[in-house]
Design a protein around this motif. Structure first.
Motif, PDB file in Angstrom:
ATOM      1  N   GLY A   1      80.268  59.873  28.584  1.00 22.60           N
ATOM      2  CA  GLY A   1      79.823  60.833  27.584  1.00 22.60           C
ATOM      3  C   GLY A   1      80.872  61.133  26.547  1.00 22.60           C
ATOM      4  N   ASP A   2      80.452  61.843  25.508  1.00 22.47           N
ATOM      5  CA  ASP A   2      81.366  62.281  24.465  1.00 22.47           C
ATOM      6  C   ASP A   2      81.021  63.710  24.074  1.00 22.47           C
ATOM      7  N   MET A   3      81.626  64.202  23.006  1.00 23.34           N
ATOM      8  CA  MET A   3      81.429  65.587  22.601  1.00 23.34           C
ATOM      9  C   MET A   3      79.974  65.884  22.257  1.00 23.34           C
ATOM     10  N   VAL A   4      79.287  64.918  21.631  1.00 21.08           N
ATOM     11  CA  VAL A   4      77.880  65.113  21.264  1.00 21.08           C
ATOM     12  C   VAL A   4      77.010  65.247  22.510  1.00 21.08           C
ATOM     13  N   ASP A   5      77.299  64.465  23.547  1.00 19.41           N
ATOM     14  CA  ASP A   5      76.551  64.584  24.807  1.00 19.41           C
ATOM     15  C   ASP A   5      76.737  65.961  25.428  1.00 19.41           C
ATOM     16  N   VAL A   6      77.967  66.474  25.359  1.00 21.70           N
ATOM     17  CA  VAL A   6      78.239  67.807  25.912  1.00 21.70           C
ATOM     18  C   VAL A   6      77.469  68.875  25.144  1.00 21.70           C
ATOM     19  N   ILE A   7      77.483  68.781  23.804  1.00 23.05           N
ATOM     20  CA  ILE A   7      76.779  69.757  22.975  1.00 23.05           C
ATOM     21  C   ILE A   7      75.279  69.696  23.232  1.00 23.05           C
ATOM     22  N   ALA A   8      74.733  68.475  23.349  1.00 28.96           N
ATOM     23  CA  ALA A   8      73.298  68.319  23.606  1.00 28.96           C
ATOM     24  C   ALA A   8      72.914  68.883  24.962  1.00 28.96           C
ATOM     25  N   ALA A   9      73.784  68.666  25.974  1.00 28.72           N
ATOM     26  CA  ALA A   9      73.485  69.192  27.313  1.00 28.72           C
ATOM     27  C   ALA A   9      73.502  70.714  27.332  1.00 28.72           C
TER      28      ALA A   9
ATOM     29  N   TYR B   1      69.056  63.026  15.998  1.00 28.85           N
ATOM     30  CA  TYR B   1      69.968  64.138  15.778  1.00 28.85           C
ATOM     31  C   TYR B   1      71.352  63.836  16.359  1.00 28.85           C
ATOM     32  N   MET B   2      71.388  63.225  17.551  1.00 28.14           N
ATOM     33  CA  MET B   2      72.670  62.900  18.182  1.00 28.14           C
ATOM     34  C   MET B   2      73.416  61.837  17.382  1.00 28.14           C
ATOM     35  N   ASP B   3      72.696  60.875  16.802  1.00 27.98           N
ATOM     36  CA  ASP B   3      73.337  59.866  15.957  1.00 27.98           C
ATOM     37  C   ASP B   3      73.939  60.509  14.708  1.00 27.98           C
ATOM     38  N   GLN B   4      73.227  61.469  14.145  1.00 26.73           N
ATOM     39  CA  GLN B   4      73.746  62.174  12.973  1.00 26.73           C
ATOM     40  C   GLN B   4      75.011  62.961  13.327  1.00 26.73           C
ATOM     41  N   MET B   5      75.005  63.587  14.503  1.00 28.11           N
ATOM     42  CA  MET B   5      76.181  64.344  14.941  1.00 28.11           C
ATOM     43  C   MET B   5      77.378  63.421  15.156  1.00 28.11           C
ATOM     44  N   ARG B   6      77.152  62.260  15.763  1.00 27.49           N
ATOM     45  CA  ARG B   6      78.258  61.324  15.975  1.00 27.49           C
ATOM     46  C   ARG B   6      78.825  60.821  14.656  1.00 27.49           C
ATOM     47  N   GLU B   7      77.957  60.608  13.679  1.00 26.83           N
ATOM     48  CA  GLU B   7      78.431  60.200  12.359  1.00 26.83           C
ATOM     49  C   GLU B   7      79.232  61.312  11.691  1.00 26.83           C
ATOM     50  N   LEU B   8      78.790  62.566  11.881  1.00 28.90           N
ATOM     51  CA  LEU B   8      79.499  63.698  11.307  1.00 28.90           C
ATOM     52  C   LEU B   8      80.886  63.862  11.916  1.00 28.90           C
ATOM     53  N   TYR B   9      80.991  63.679  13.230  1.00 25.66           N
ATOM     54  CA  TYR B   9      82.258  63.864  13.929  1.00 25.66           C
ATOM     55  C   TYR B   9      83.127  62.610  13.937  1.00 25.66           C
ATOM     56  N   GLY B  10      82.650  61.517  13.356  1.00 22.73           N
ATOM     57  CA  GLY B  10      83.423  60.278  13.329  1.00 22.73           C
ATOM     58  C   GLY B  10      83.410  59.528  14.643  1.00 22.73           C
TER      59      GLY B  10
ATOM     60  N   ALA C   1      85.018  69.515  27.099  1.00 22.88           N
ATOM     61  CA  ALA C   1      84.149  69.403  25.926  1.00 22.88           C
ATOM     62  C   ALA C   1      84.262  68.047  25.248  1.00 22.88           C
ATOM     63  N   ARG C   2      85.129  67.152  25.752  1.00 23.85           N
ATOM     64  CA  ARG C   2      85.377  65.841  25.148  1.00 23.85           C
ATOM     65  C   ARG C   2      85.819  65.987  23.690  1.00 23.85           C
ATOM     66  N   ASP C   3      86.593  67.026  23.414  1.00 28.57           N
ATOM     67  CA  ASP C   3      87.099  67.263  22.065  1.00 28.57           C
ATOM     68  C   ASP C   3      88.347  66.396  21.865  1.00 28.57           C
ATOM     69  N   ILE C   4      88.155  65.191  21.351  1.00 26.55           N
ATOM     70  CA  ILE C   4      89.229  64.203  21.281  1.00 26.55           C
ATOM     71  C   ILE C   4      90.376  64.669  20.399  1.00 26.55           C
ATOM     72  N   ASN C   5      90.059  65.202  19.224  1.00 27.13           N
ATOM     73  CA  ASN C   5      91.121  65.630  18.303  1.00 27.13           C
ATOM     74  C   ASN C   5      92.033  66.664  18.945  1.00 27.13           C
ATOM     75  N   LEU C   6      91.446  67.654  19.592  1.00 20.71           N
ATOM     76  CA  LEU C   6      92.230  68.715  20.219  1.00 20.71           C
ATOM     77  C   LEU C   6      93.020  68.188  21.405  1.00 20.71           C
ATOM     78  N   PHE C   7      92.373  67.364  22.216  1.00 19.19           N
ATOM     79  CA  PHE C   7      93.018  66.819  23.409  1.00 19.19           C
ATOM     80  C   PHE C   7      94.229  65.964  23.040  1.00 19.19           C
ATOM     81  N   LEU C   8      94.080  65.066  22.079  1.00 24.84           N
ATOM     82  CA  LEU C   8      95.176  64.185  21.682  1.00 24.84           C
ATOM     83  C   LEU C   8      96.304  64.970  21.030  1.00 24.84           C
ATOM     84  N   ALA C   9      95.974  65.978  20.243  1.00 19.32           N
ATOM     85  CA  ALA C   9      97.008  66.788  19.591  1.00 19.32           C
ATOM     86  C   ALA C   9      97.842  67.538  20.622  1.00 19.32           C
TER      87      ALA C   9
END
Length: 327
Positions: free
Chosen positions: A35-43, A52-61, A288-296
Motif C-alpha cells: 500500500g501507499d498513502m492513497v490506500d491509507v487515506i481511502a481506507a 479518484y485514487m489515480d487522481q490522488m496518486r498523480e497529485l501526490y507524485g 500513513a505511508r507519508d514518504i516525504n516526512l519519513f525520508l526527511a
C-alpha cells in the motif's frame, strides 16, 4: 598535535554519500510495505473509486516509478526543500522543527540522568570491587540492560500513574490547562517528562555502570595511580582527578553514539507515553505511508549520527592530547 582541518573536511565530504545510502535503504524498506498513502487515506474514508485514487496518486507524485520518486526527493533536498506532508497539510521542515524541541528535551534529560547516575554507580562498584555493593549494582545494571524499553515504560505508568497517582500518564502538558506564568508551564512539562526520561534513561544507565566500572578498574592498576597514592594524595582526589578522568574516553564514545542514535529509543518511548516528538512523528509517518516526512526524518537522524561521531573523534584530542587526529 596535528591540525584536524583536513580530517574534518574529509569526514564532512563523507556525509553526502553516507546520508544518501541511509535514506535510500529507508526508502526501499518503506516501499516493500504493502500500500501507499492513497490506500491509507481511502481506507480511513471508507473507500474510494479507482479514478479518484489515480487522481490522488498523480497529485501526490505517486504515479511515477519508485526510482523517480527517490530522485525527486534528493533533488528537493539539494535545494534545501524537504517537501510537503500532504497527510498533515504542512511543510515537512515545519513539522520537524515543531516536534524537535520535545525530542531534544527528552533525549538530553534521559542521557543526563543516565550519565550522572550511571557513572556514579560504576565508580562505586569499581571502588568496592567484589563487595556486596558491587554485586548489587552489577545485578541491577544487568536487569536494566536486558529489560525492553516499552516494558519499563508500562511498569512505571502502572506504578506511578495508576497505583500511586503521582505523575501523569501521557502527553507533554495537561490538556486544557490554563497556566498563570511560565513557571507553571515548566513544572507541568517537568512532571510529564519524569516517566519517559526515566524509562529511556534506565537502559543507558546500565551501559554507563558497566562501562565505567570496567574502565576504572583498568586504570586503578596503572603505575601513575600507585604513584599518586604513594605521594599521599587523598583517595577522593585519586578517584576524581586520576582514575575517573582517564576512564572518560570510552564514556565519551558511548555518549556521543547514544546522542546521535537516540532516535531509535525515542520512537518506542514517545509512542508509549504519547510524547509529541520526532520519534512519534516517524511512527505516524510510517503508518500513513507519508514518504516525504519519513525520508526527511531519517535524513535528519542520519546526519545527527554522523556529526556526533565526528564530534566524539575531536573530543578525544581534547581529553587526551596524546591522541592525534590523522590527516
Amino acid at each position: 598535535m596535528k591540525k584536524p582541518g583536513k580530517y574534518v573536511t574529509r569526514r564532512l565530504l563523507q556525509v553526502i554519500p553516507t546520508s544518501v545510502i541511509i535514506v535510500l535503504l529507508s526508502f526501499l524498506l518503506l516501499k516493500t510495505a504493502p500500500g501507499d498513502m492513497v490506500d491509507v487515506i481511502a481506507a480511513e474514508s471508507g473507500g474510494a473509486t479507482k479514478e479518484y485514487m489515480d487522481q490522488m496518486r498523480e497529485l501526490y507524485g505517486l504515479d511515477v516509478p519508485a526510482h523517480m520518486q527517490f530522485v525527486h526527493f534528493i533533488n528537493r533536498v539539494l535545494h534545501f526543500d524537504l517537501g510537503y506532508s500532504f497527510r498533515d497539510n504542512m511543510p515537512v521542515s515545519s513539522l520537524i522543527l515543531e516536534r524537535l524541541p520535545a525530542t531534544v528535551l527528552l533525549s538530553l534529560s534521559s542521557i543526563g540522568f543516565a550519565l550522572v547516575v550511571g557513572v556514579a554507580l560504576g565508580a562505586l562498584a569499581a571502588k568496592y570491587r567484589g563487595s556486596v555493593l558491587d554485586t548489587a549494582i552489577s545485578v541491577i545494571s544487568t536487569i536494566g540492560f536486558a529489560t525492553p524499553l516499552f516494558w519499563i515504560g508500562l511498569m512505571l505508568i502502572v506504578l506511578f500513574s495508576i497505583q500511586l497517582r503521582w505523575l501523569p500518564v501521557a502527553g507533554m502538558v495537561t490538556v486544557g490547562m490554563d497556566y498563570a506564568n511560565h513557571w507553571e508551564y515548566a513544572l507541568d512539562v517537568a512532571r510529564h517528562l519524569v516517566l519517559p526520561a526515566l524509562s529511556l534513561g534506565c537502559f543507558f544507565l546500565s551501559m554507563y555502570v558497566r562501562l565505567t566500572r570496567s574502565a576504572m578498574l583498568e586504570v586503578y592498576g596503572l603505575d601513575f595511580v600507585r604513584t599518586a597514592r604513594a605521594k599521599g594524595v587523598s583517595e577522593w582526589r585519586v578517584i576524581t582527578r586520576h582514575v575517573l578522568r582517564n576512564a572518560l574516553l570510552p564514556i565519551v564514545t558511548i555518549t556521543g553514539l547514544q546522542l546521535g542514535g537516540l532516535f531509535g529509543g525515542t520512537v518506542v518511548i514517545e509512542t508509549v507515553f504519547g510524547w509529541p516528538g520526532i520519534g512519534r512523528l516517524a511512527y505516524d509517518a510510517v503508518a500513513a505511508r507519508d514518504i516525504n516526512l519519513f525520508l526527511a526524518i531519517f535524513l535528519c537522524s542520519s546526519l545527527m549520527v554522523i556529526f556526533m561521531n565526528l564530534l566524539v573523534d575531536l573530543l578525544y584530542v581534547v581529553l587526551d592530547p596524546r591522541i592525534e587526529v590523522a590527516q
